[in-house]
Enzyme design. Structure first.
Site, PDB file in Angstrom:
ATOM      1  N   ASP A  55      75.435   1.795  -8.487  1.00 30.10           N
ATOM      2  CA  ASP A  55      75.589   0.432  -7.969  1.00 30.10           C
ATOM      3  C   ASP A  55      75.101  -0.588  -8.997  1.00 30.10           C
ATOM      4  OD1 ASP A  55      72.895   1.296  -7.580  1.00 30.10           O
ATOM      5  OD2 ASP A  55      72.589  -0.271  -6.059  1.00 30.10           O
ATOM      6  N   GLU A  78      70.475   1.598  -5.494  1.00 33.17           N
ATOM      7  CA  GLU A  78      69.224   1.486  -6.261  1.00 33.17           C
ATOM      8  C   GLU A  78      68.764   0.043  -6.392  1.00 33.17           C
ATOM      9  OE1 GLU A  78      66.462   1.242  -9.704  1.00 33.17           O
ATOM     10  OE2 GLU A  78      68.406   0.231  -9.528  1.00 33.17           O
TER      11      GLU A  78
END
Lengths: 354, 354
Positions: free
Chosen positions: A71, A125
């Site tokens: 991400d 994350e």
């Protein structure tokens, strides 16, 4: 959209960057990663939400985790990727699709590594811990994380950054008694009461402990201060929010105790904390890795997911392309020579006769 | 709705309270006041916006202003008025329709006072200075305010409160350099830099000068503090907003210079200020008034519109029914015996052989 793992890591970085994957929107990139790896006979591929795990199962004595998050922080008019002679520019180039591309290339092209490898491509994350794919996996399937050593391919300037410092946030609160400011002697000013809090912060001498040969550098800083009711009222509360960054020789509990000691006599509310990670360079696997990839290791000052491996008893380092200071910046980029260098070093280490 | 000025001041207070007149909505009450006074032959009545001026013109040697604002702070579920044996309760009872009622009763019932009187009923006192009817009149028609002495009928516990302290707001600003809090030694923390600002505030010894026999009491206080960028960033700016309340022997310029001196070495931004008002009790008209209404005068610590008269060279005092600490409170009230006492004293002073 499919991913072609036969292209080089530079091209693959660009391809990954062009699959937008802001946190919460990782399905497409996770599908692409899963599909690209699923066709490879030497890997056992599993999917957990938008986290993909791919393991070699060669029965080696040693197992290493190679991990990266898929991400990114939010879009900021910085897609699609743009390549020039030195670098690839755009959202996620530095943090951390360059590292993910290297991991994918190695997963695809090293069917018989000298150590078994668990590749982890995880989501969430850049947001709260409860959405972090690595954290979630450590809760639901900790067996899958078992290893002798872990490499997190976060940007580290293509040099090993070992361990990480912990982080703790707390509010130091002073209280007073409201009064009209024209009759201030009838109240107690809570903001004035914070003078001593700031004075202690000013006088604070941060530790710089040397651990496994690496000098860490702590810090205790006010990051917010707030207080006040109205322009003609003595304030009855003032909050100084402090952030303590602590070296890996301190546990979270010790860090909390330390902050309470520094502000002894004041009300202290702990907001949140995350543990440090020991560099673990005395562990043979880690020492051998540092030796193999260039012999140099630096301390990691910021907090990263290596701490999650450390908490599981697995020594872990950061090793990836890109300048960590560029992470989350609109103009982030990853140097092509970093990608080449990190891939070459990692590949050599996994091909050596161990 | 009309106003009947033949009822007593207690009933008139209740009638005035029941004409809602939150700042900005004073037309109805100004109409009622204007119409009630316009029929009285001994008064010359003029209207300016929602401010009403009514003057006796008996050719006396002395002229006194009797003033009160007709607006209130916002409604807070505290209308209509409610009367019990001791008090009238509700929005504007204390601040300051009790005082306005007394002024209206005296205007209506003393056709031949021993001093000429200028009655002022003005709007916009509870909001910014630019909307204050007394301020506006001082700009457009200062002649109408000319007098030897002024009485502002703000609540003062039915005792003369003389002069008023000035007020000054300033921001004391510290600056630093942003950095990631994990590498704090690469930046400069602006909040830490404010320690000395708060330390000086703590050490500050306010003056308590005695002026015309009244002991004033200054104060220098932080009323707001703010700083911070993010939980992991060293802040590059911190603002401590201070409020200096200064005694009437200091001018605004002197007050500004004093604040700059206290925070010497720091960036200081002056936000706003309003001058103090000298008690002026050495002026014969003022001394005689204090003597006539009971002999006692207290210093006024908060700022009031008496400062506007003082700025015009007119000695002025606060003298009205009600506890000033109840102003702006939901449960404000005015004691009936305060209304009776203040009216009786004021009437006697204007009826005496001067």
């Amino acid at each position: 959209m499919g991913l072609d793992l036969t292209v080089d890591a530079v091209q693959l970085t660009e391809d990954l960057v062009n699959i937008e994957s802001v946190s919460g929107n990782e399905r497409e990139i996770a599908d692409a990663v899963e599909n690209a790896l699923a066709g490879l006979d030497h890997l056992r591929v599993q999917r957990f939400g938008n986290t993909v795990v791919a393991r070699t199962e060669q029965g080696r004595d040693e197992r290493v985790v190679i991990a990266g998050h898929i991400d990114t922080v939010p879009l900021n008019a910085n897609l699609p990727a743009r390549k020039d002679e030195q670098s690839i520019h755009g959202l996620g180039t530095c943090d951390m699709k360059g590292g993910v591309a290297i991991a994918l290339r190695i997963a695809a092209t090293l069917p018989n590594p000298n150590r078994d490898v668990t590749f982890l491509f995880y989501d969430g994350e850049e947001v709260e811990a409860e959405r972090n794919g690595l954290f979630l996996l450590s809760q639901t399937d900790p067996d899958l994380l078992e290893a002798d050593f872990a490499i997190l391919m976060e940007p580290s300037d293509a040099v090993v950054e070992a361990g990480c410092q912990g982080t703790l946030r707390a509010d130091v609160i002073t209280r007073g008694e409201r009064a009209h400011s024209a009759r201030s002697w009838t109240g107690v000013n809570a903001i004035h009461g914070a003078a001593e809090v700031l004075t202690r912060l000013n006088a604070y001498e941060p530790r710089r402990p040397v651990i496994d040969g690496l000098e860490y550098h702590e810090g205790l800083n006010a990051v917010f201060v707030s207080g006040g009711v109205a322009g003609n009222v003595l304030p009855d509360e003032c909050r100084v929010s402090v952030n303590y960054r602590f070296a890996p020789d301190r546990s979270e509990d010790e860090a909390i105790a330390h902050v309470r000691e520094v502000f002894d006599g004041f009300e202290v509310e702990i907001s949140d904390s995350a543990p440090a990670a020991m560099p673990g360079l005395s562990v043979p696997a880690a020492a051998a890795f540092v030796e193999a990839v260039g012999g140099t290791a630096n301390p990691k000052f910021g907090w990263t997911d290596v701490a999650r491996f450390s908490a599981l008893g697995i020594p872990a380092v950061n090793f990836g392309p890109g300048d960590p200071h560029l992470a989350h910046k609109q103009d982030e980029f990853v140097p092509i020579d970093h990608i080449d260098e990190v891939e070459k070093r990692l590949r050599a280490w996994l091909e050596d006769e161990a």
